[in-house]
Motif scaffolding. Structure first.
Motif, short mmCIF file in Angstrom:
data_model
loop_
_atom_site.label_atom_id
_atom_site.label_comp_id
_atom_site.label_asym_id
_atom_site.label_seq_id
_atom_site.Cartn_x
_atom_site.Cartn_y
_atom_site.Cartn_z
N GLY A 158 0.83 -1.21 0.00
CA GLY A 158 0.00 0.00 0.00
C GLY A 158 0.86 1.25 0.00
N THR A 159 1.93 1.24 -0.80
CA THR A 159 2.86 2.38 -0.80
C THR A 159 2.28 3.61 -1.48
N ALA A 160 1.35 3.40 -2.43
CA ALA A 160 0.82 4.54 -3.19
C ALA A 160 -0.64 4.30 -3.58
N HIS A 196 -5.96 10.50 -14.45
CA HIS A 196 -4.87 9.71 -13.88
C HIS A 196 -5.26 8.23 -13.90
N PRO A 197 -4.37 7.29 -14.18
CA PRO A 197 -2.98 7.49 -14.62
C PRO A 197 -2.90 7.72 -16.13
N GLY A 198 -1.98 8.59 -16.51
CA GLY A 198 -1.89 8.97 -17.92
C GLY A 198 -1.15 7.98 -18.80
N GLY A 199 -0.28 7.14 -18.20
CA GLY A 199 0.57 6.24 -18.99
C GLY A 199 -0.17 5.45 -20.07
N PRO A 200 -1.24 4.73 -19.69
CA PRO A 200 -1.94 3.92 -20.70
C PRO A 200 -2.59 4.76 -21.80
N LEU A 201 -3.07 5.97 -21.45
CA LEU A 201 -3.71 6.84 -22.46
C LEU A 201 -2.67 7.35 -23.45
N ASN A 244 11.23 -4.12 1.24
CA ASN A 244 11.50 -2.97 0.38
C ASN A 244 10.67 -3.13 -0.91
N HIS A 245 9.88 -2.14 -1.22
CA HIS A 245 8.94 -2.21 -2.34
C HIS A 245 9.65 -2.42 -3.68
N CYS A 246 10.78 -1.77 -3.89
CA CYS A 246 11.52 -1.89 -5.16
C CYS A 246 12.07 -3.29 -5.31
N SER A 293 8.56 2.86 -12.87
CA SER A 293 7.21 2.99 -12.29
C SER A 293 6.87 4.45 -12.19
N GLY A 294 5.87 4.77 -11.37
CA GLY A 294 5.47 6.16 -11.20
C GLY A 294 6.58 6.96 -10.55
N ALA A 295 6.95 6.56 -9.33
CA ALA A 295 7.89 7.34 -8.55
C ALA A 295 9.35 6.96 -8.79
N ASN A 296 9.59 5.79 -9.38
CA ASN A 296 10.97 5.30 -9.49
C ASN A 296 11.34 4.95 -10.92
N THR A 297 12.58 5.21 -11.26
CA THR A 297 13.14 4.69 -12.51
C THR A 297 14.60 4.37 -12.23
N GLY A 354 6.21 -0.78 -17.21
CA GLY A 354 6.52 -2.01 -17.92
C GLY A 354 5.33 -2.62 -18.64
N ALA A 355 4.13 -2.12 -18.37
CA ALA A 355 2.95 -2.58 -19.11
C ALA A 355 2.99 -2.09 -20.56
N ASN A 356 3.82 -1.11 -20.84
CA ASN A 356 3.83 -0.46 -22.16
C ASN A 356 4.45 -1.36 -23.25
N GLU A 357 3.68 -1.60 -24.29
CA GLU A 357 4.13 -2.52 -25.35
C GLU A 357 5.33 -2.00 -26.14
N LEU A 402 9.68 8.02 -14.43
CA LEU A 402 9.11 8.08 -15.77
C LEU A 402 7.59 8.09 -15.75
N GLY A 403 6.99 7.25 -14.90
CA GLY A 403 5.53 7.22 -14.80
C GLY A 403 4.95 8.56 -14.38
N ASN A 404 5.58 9.18 -13.38
CA ASN A 404 5.11 10.50 -12.95
C ASN A 404 5.23 11.52 -14.06
N ALA A 420 10.94 -5.90 -3.95
CA ALA A 420 9.81 -6.82 -4.15
C ALA A 420 9.39 -6.86 -5.62
N HIS A 421 9.39 -5.71 -6.30
CA HIS A 421 9.11 -5.70 -7.75
C HIS A 421 10.09 -6.64 -8.46
N VAL A 422 11.36 -6.58 -8.08
CA VAL A 422 12.39 -7.40 -8.72
C VAL A 422 12.18 -8.88 -8.41
P1 ATP Z 1 6.53 2.77 -7.22
O1 ATP Z 1 6.26 3.00 -5.79
O2 ATP Z 1 7.25 1.49 -7.50
O3 ATP Z 1 7.11 3.93 -7.91
P2 ATP Z 1 3.93 3.19 -8.35
O4 ATP Z 1 3.13 3.60 -7.19
O5 ATP Z 1 4.33 4.19 -9.31
O6 ATP Z 1 5.14 2.34 -7.85
P3 ATP Z 1 3.30 1.18 -10.34
O7 ATP Z 1 2.06 0.36 -10.42
O8 ATP Z 1 4.58 0.44 -10.25
O9 ATP Z 1 3.04 2.10 -9.10
O10 ATP Z 1 3.37 2.17 -11.61
C1 ATP Z 1 2.35 3.09 -11.90
C2 ATP Z 1 2.78 3.93 -13.10
O11 ATP Z 1 2.77 3.11 -14.29
C3 ATP Z 1 1.88 5.12 -13.40
O12 ATP Z 1 2.70 6.27 -13.53
C4 ATP Z 1 1.23 4.77 -14.74
O13 ATP Z 1 0.97 5.89 -15.58
C5 ATP Z 1 2.29 3.89 -15.37
N1 ATP Z 1 1.73 3.03 -16.42
C6 ATP Z 1 0.77 2.09 -16.29
N2 ATP Z 1 0.46 1.53 -17.49
C7 ATP Z 1 1.27 2.13 -18.42
C8 ATP Z 1 1.45 2.01 -19.83
N3 ATP Z 1 0.74 1.16 -20.55
N4 ATP Z 1 2.39 2.79 -20.42
C9 ATP Z 1 3.13 3.66 -19.69
N5 ATP Z 1 3.00 3.83 -18.37
C10 ATP Z 1 2.08 3.08 -17.72
#
Ligand code: ATP
Ligand code: FE2
Length: 323
Positions: A8-10, A167-172, A103-105, A127-131, A248-251, A152-154, A107-109
């Motif tokens: 539940g970090t974010a 929000h979230p803008g990544g998929p759009l 550690n959340h990072c 991710s959102g907060a980390n790259t 990483g969901a991004n194709e 990068l996500g942010n 755990a992703h690994v």
């Molecule tokens: P962390 O605490 O690890 O930084 P987080 O809270 O950012 O995690 P994640 O689920 O790891 O959560 O990542 C969310 C991010 O992924 C958002 O910024 C979202 O826009 C992005 N995202 C989701 N799907 C896509 C996509 N298809 N293309 C690009 N970005 C995406």
């Protein structure tokens, strides 16, 4: 041995039980009504849904089989971390089992390594907060390169918001980018590190059609990530690449990494969707391997750490590699 894990970090309140394999996984994501994620509001959401999500994860489990409670100790939003930690401590005390601070990072690994069956990868964690670009060396996940400003996500989410997108803008952005031809935007790699805020500002100001701006944003940001990942691969001599984190969901990002890996003779791995963004399974699984290595924490010493870094963790559950 079964471990309850709570994440539940974010944005996502998620709980899972991991035994030999994943036994249960339930989530309740927080979607902000407008704008980005407000830490206190996200924490209130987590507190409101926690009992329901954890109960569902435990539904088909005999509580006597739970041998530890793991929680995401950081990094993340302070109020969210404290809400989850409080719940995890109470459950661990009630069940009289050890508490594991994950550690959340990391755990992703670890969920990526486990579910993809890769061994010793260079990891691109976007991710959102980390790259970060990470690799295991001398008992730790070393950070070979990382963002110097925002994740990068942010950067994607803030650009999307500036265009009135939810929000979230990544998929759009990914969808728009499929229909556009990329504009040129500033590319910033400094040594092994990256920066995204200049790219984001230039994208916000760009007057080209949104499809072309989105395509340009993706091509530029992903090429930066691929460059650093490729150099980490070359320097470390490793031959696997693992992509984790929500971006990483991004194709397109996957495709670019796959091409780079094929050119270098490296193998590319990406976890299935439910394990790639924030989820309880990654906390439960990492909690399990940490417990097996004896890495538990006493309740009185289980404070959260909003800026907990991947390389602060001493990785006792992996055999050491490297010199
Ligand atoms: P962390 O605490 O690890 O930084 P987080 O809270 O950012 O995690 P994640 O689920 O790891 O959560 O990542 C969310 C991010 O992924 C958002 O910024 C979202 O826009 C992005 N995202 C989701 N799907 C896509 C996509 N298809 N293309 C690009 N970005 C995406
Ligand atoms: Fe995450």
């Amino acid at each position: 041995r079964q471990i309850l894990g709570i994440e539940g970090t974010a944005w996502n309140l998620s709980a899972a039980v991991f035994g030999e394999e994943l036994i249960s996984l339930h989530s309740n994501p927080y979607s902000p009504p407008n704008g980005g994620i407000h830490p206190r509001e996200a924490a209130q959401h987590h507190a409101a849904v926690l009992k329901d999500v954890v109960s569902k994860a435990l539904l088909d489990v005999d509580l006597k089989d739970i041998s530890g409670v793991a929680f995401s100790q950081g990094p993340g939003l302070g109020p969210c971390l404290r809400t989850v930690a409080t719940a995890a401590r109470s459950i661990a005390i009630a069940l009289n089992v050890p508490l594991i601070g994950v550690n959340h990072c990391v755990a992703h690994v670890e969920i990526g390594r486990h579910t993809c069956g890769c061994d010793d990868p260079i990891v691109l964690y976007a991710s959102g907060a980390n790259t970060q670009v990470l690799g295991f060396l001398k008992s730790r996940y070393r950070i070979f390169g990382e963002t110097l400003d925002i994740g990068l996500g942010n950067a994607l989410d803030k650009f999307a918001r500036s265009r009135g997108l939810p929000h979230p803008g990544g998929p759009l952005i990914e969808n728009y980018a499929k229909k556009g031809s990329p504009v040129n935007l500033p590319y910033t790699v400094k040594g092994m590190d990256l920066a995204f805020s200049g790219l984001m500002s230039a994208a916000k100001d760009c007057k080209a059609p949104i499809e072309d701006v989105c395509a340009g944003f993706q091509e530029t940001a992903f090429a930066m990530c691929v460059e650093v990942t490729e150099r980490a691969l070359a320097h470390s001599g490793k031959n696997e690449v693992l992509l984790v984190g929500g971006v990483g969901a991004n194709e397109r990002l996957r495709e670019m990494l796959l091409v780079m890996c094929e050119e270098r003779g490296a193998e590319f791995f990406v976890p299935e969707k439910k394990f790639i963004g924030d989820n309880g399974a990654m906390i439960a699984y990492t909690g399990k391997i940490m417990l097996e290595a004896g890495q538990t924490i006493p309740v009185e010493n289980s404070g959260v750490n909003p800026s907990y870094r991947s390389d602060d963790v001493s990785v006792l559950w992996r055999r050491d590699t490297g010199d």
